[in-house]
Scaffold this motif. Structure first.
Motif, mmCIF file in Angstrom:
data_model
loop_
_atom_site.group_PDB
_atom_site.id
_atom_site.type_symbol
_atom_site.label_atom_id
_atom_site.label_comp_id
_atom_site.label_asym_id
_atom_site.label_seq_id
_atom_site.Cartn_x
_atom_site.Cartn_y
_atom_site.Cartn_z
ATOM 1 N N GLU A 46 1.091 -1.328 -0.046
ATOM 2 C CA GLU A 46 0.147 -0.493 -0.060
ATOM 3 C C GLU A 46 0.993 1.123 0.234
ATOM 4 O O GLU A 46 0.748 2.461 -0.540
ATOM 5 N N ARG A 47 1.881 1.010 0.820
ATOM 6 C CA ARG A 47 2.438 2.317 0.599
ATOM 7 C C ARG A 47 3.709 1.953 -0.416
ATOM 8 O O ARG A 47 3.561 4.113 -0.811
ATOM 9 N N LEU A 48 4.056 1.579 -1.289
ATOM 10 C CA LEU A 48 4.217 1.787 -1.722
ATOM 11 C C LEU A 48 3.740 2.321 -3.344
ATOM 12 O O LEU A 48 4.231 3.350 -3.769
ATOM 13 N N ALA A 49 2.361 1.866 -3.244
ATOM 14 C CA ALA A 49 1.354 2.318 -4.107
ATOM 15 C C ALA A 49 1.716 3.678 -3.986
ATOM 16 O O ALA A 49 1.250 4.417 -5.473
ATOM 17 N N LYS A 50 1.681 3.941 -3.034
ATOM 18 C CA LYS A 50 1.365 5.696 -2.418
ATOM 19 C C LYS A 50 2.585 6.288 -2.983
ATOM 20 O O LYS A 50 2.992 7.908 -3.875
ATOM 21 N N ASP A 51 3.489 5.560 -3.193
ATOM 22 C CA ASP A 51 5.335 6.625 -3.357
ATOM 23 C C ASP A 51 5.024 6.545 -4.694
ATOM 24 O O ASP A 51 5.273 7.554 -5.369
ATOM 25 N N ILE A 52 4.221 4.935 -6.053
ATOM 26 C CA ILE A 52 4.191 5.198 -7.119
ATOM 27 C C ILE A 52 3.652 6.754 -7.358
ATOM 28 O O ILE A 52 3.780 7.259 -8.541
ATOM 29 N N THR A 53 2.544 6.665 -6.738
ATOM 30 C CA THR A 53 1.063 7.519 -7.460
ATOM 31 C C THR A 53 1.868 8.506 -7.056
ATOM 32 O O THR A 53 1.743 9.735 -8.239
ATOM 33 N N GLN A 54 2.682 9.042 -6.232
ATOM 34 C CA GLN A 54 3.052 10.728 -6.020
ATOM 35 C C GLN A 54 4.471 10.460 -7.012
ATOM 36 O O GLN A 54 4.458 11.294 -7.662
ATOM 37 N N ASP A 55 5.281 9.403 -7.066
ATOM 38 C CA ASP A 55 5.832 9.482 -7.964
ATOM 39 C C ASP A 55 5.220 9.692 -10.023
ATOM 40 O O ASP A 55 6.104 10.968 -10.218
ATOM 41 N N ILE A 56 4.680 9.371 -10.335
ATOM 42 C CA ILE A 56 4.220 9.365 -11.524
ATOM 43 C C ILE A 56 3.120 9.022 -11.539
ATOM 44 O O ILE A 56 2.700 8.246 -12.809
ATOM 45 N N GLY A 57 2.259 9.344 -10.662
ATOM 46 C CA GLY A 57 0.827 9.466 -11.294
ATOM 47 C C GLY A 57 0.032 10.217 -12.122
ATOM 48 O O GLY A 57 -1.010 10.625 -12.265
ATOM 49 N N ASP A 58 1.183 11.217 -12.241
ATOM 50 C CA ASP A 58 0.800 12.615 -13.138
ATOM 51 C C ASP A 58 0.194 11.783 -14.498
ATOM 52 O O ASP A 58 0.059 12.634 -15.834
ATOM 53 N N ASN A 59 1.342 10.346 -14.404
ATOM 54 C CA ASN A 59 1.029 9.879 -16.313
ATOM 55 C C ASN A 59 0.317 8.422 -16.554
ATOM 56 O O ASN A 59 -0.054 8.807 -16.021
ATOM 57 N N ASP A 60 0.054 8.157 -17.877
ATOM 58 C CA ASP A 60 -0.605 7.234 -17.178
ATOM 59 C C ASP A 60 0.458 5.915 -17.642
ATOM 60 O O ASP A 60 1.374 5.848 -18.115
ATOM 61 N N ILE A 61 0.226 4.942 -17.052
ATOM 62 C CA ILE A 61 1.064 4.053 -17.044
ATOM 63 C C ILE A 61 1.057 2.487 -17.217
ATOM 64 O O ILE A 61 -0.010 1.982 -17.363
ATOM 65 N N VAL A 62 1.605 2.297 -18.363
ATOM 66 C CA VAL A 62 1.168 0.758 -18.707
ATOM 67 C C VAL A 62 2.215 -0.268 -17.902
ATOM 68 O O VAL A 62 3.412 -0.160 -17.520
ATOM 69 N N VAL A 63 1.397 -1.243 -17.040
ATOM 70 C CA VAL A 63 2.388 -1.856 -16.212
ATOM 71 C C VAL A 63 2.616 -3.493 -16.166
ATOM 72 O O VAL A 63 1.750 -3.963 -17.099
ATOM 73 N N LEU A 64 3.368 -3.147 -16.195
ATOM 74 C CA LEU A 64 4.185 -4.959 -16.812
ATOM 75 C C LEU A 64 4.483 -5.438 -15.831
ATOM 76 O O LEU A 64 5.482 -5.616 -15.068
ATOM 77 N N CYS A 65 3.321 -6.357 -15.900
ATOM 78 C CA CYS A 65 3.526 -8.037 -14.808
ATOM 79 C C CYS A 65 3.955 -9.028 -15.275
ATOM 80 O O CYS A 65 4.632 -9.106 -16.657
ATOM 81 N N VAL A 66 5.353 -9.294 -14.356
ATOM 82 C CA VAL A 66 6.785 -10.366 -14.702
ATOM 83 C C VAL A 66 6.059 -11.510 -14.739
ATOM 84 O O VAL A 66 6.408 -12.101 -12.910
ATOM 85 N N LEU A 67 5.220 -12.043 -15.240
ATOM 86 C CA LEU A 67 4.624 -13.908 -14.829
ATOM 87 C C LEU A 67 5.882 -14.720 -13.990
ATOM 88 O O LEU A 67 6.823 -14.789 -15.268
ATOM 89 N N LYS A 68 5.534 -16.173 -13.776
ATOM 90 C CA LYS A 68 4.577 -16.236 -13.239
ATOM 91 C C LYS A 68 4.584 -15.168 -11.702
ATOM 92 O O LYS A 68 3.668 -15.087 -10.435
ATOM 93 N N GLY A 69 5.408 -15.353 -10.953
ATOM 94 C CA GLY A 69 5.979 -14.957 -9.255
ATOM 95 C C GLY A 69 5.261 -13.109 -9.490
ATOM 96 O O GLY A 69 5.078 -13.324 -8.243
#
Ligand code: 5GP
Length: 263
Positions: A46-69
């Motif tokens: 939850e805290r990481l999400a807050k940090d990420i939102t504060q840093d790059i939340g003004d941009n549209d983001i493509v989240v690239l999830c590395v599977l499977k882990g």
């Protein structure tokens, strides 16, 4: 920042007794201890999400999830970012994509290699009895080291990315790569090499865990949850031969667990 290394779990941390938590019955007897309980993972995410939102939340983001882990961490992270953005002035537009990494040659760096490799190597005997503990190859004798490095050097070009047929879609985009764990960092460096060729506008890396390895070329992601000792961990989507992904806590397996699920 004080939080630059994430939550640091020291080498002498004994972990939590399994009796303090619930976990699937089919893993009874297979685990040594809980390294990180599920609730702490969620809170830290939850805290990481807050940090990420504060840093790059003004941009549209493509989240690239590395599977499977990475699927559990990615799902929880995206959920938290969505919640934060719903309650803010600007709703972040997020696309989620998935990649799976595979190496062409046996011995190349990559999740498959890493797992095979962890399986095979054992901590050298200390007291006449092999402890059977899973350890990275780097902490073994130097005999293998040169060979592996050579193969790993090759693997930088040879790593195959599965699932993302057209990485060129990432051109000009703000990419957030979400990974489960960084060990030596070679897998991530190889992935970054490939993604950079697509010329995204920005690339950030979020990893739930980073291991304290003795690698001089250790990779540090932009965001990470926990810095952990150089031990093999399972749970919260991290597996041992495809087992333990359904375990909520991050745990260390015992000898029985290793023997039971060895292939
Ligand atoms: P690296 O290239 O950074 O050494 O290895 C990264 C990959 O190895 C991770 O994406 C993961 O698939 C695998 N890996 C490394 N350490 C562990 C571990 O402790 N547990 C599990 N389940 N996988 C690991």
């Amino acid at each position: 920042r004080g939080s630059a290394r994430g939550v640091v779990i020291s080498d002498d941390w004994p972990g939590y007794s399994l009796d303090l938590f619930t976990y699937p019955q089919h893993y009874y007897g297979d685990l040594e201890y809980v390294l990180i309980p599920h609730g702490i993972i969620v809170d830290r995410t939850e805290r990481l999400a807050k940090d990420i939102t504060q840093d790059i939340g003004d941009n549209d983001i493509v989240v690239l999830c590395v599977l499977k882990g990475g699927y559990k961490f990615c799902a929880d992270l995206v959920e938290h970012i969505k919640n934060l953005s719903r309650n803010s002035e600007r709703f972040i537009s997020m696309k989620v994509d998935f990649v799976r990494l595979k190496s062409y040659h046996p011995g190349c760096v990559g999740p498959y290699f890493a797992l095979r490799h962890w399986r095979k190597r054992r901590r050298p005997q200390r007291d006449g009895e092999g402890s059977g503990e899973l350890v990275p190859e780097e902490s073994q004798g130097s005999g293998m080291r040169g060979r592996r490095n050579l193969q790993n050097d090759k693997s930088m070009e040879d790593m195959q990315i599965m699932g993302e047929d057209d990485l060129s879609d990432l051109r000009g985009k703000n990419v957030l790569i979400v990974e489960d764990i960084i060990g030596t960092g070679r897998t991530m460096k190889a992935l970054l090499n490939n993604i950079e060729k697509c010329e995204p506008k920005m690339i950030k890396v979020a990893s739930l865990l980073v291991k304290r390895t003795s690698q001089p070329d250790g990779f540090r992601p932009d965001y990470y949850g926990f810095e952990i000792p150089d031990i093999f961990v399972v749970g919260y989507a991290l597996d041992y031969n495809e087992h333990f992904r359904d375990l909520n806590h991050i745990c260390v397996i015992n000898d029985q667990g290793k023997a039971k699920y060895r292939v």
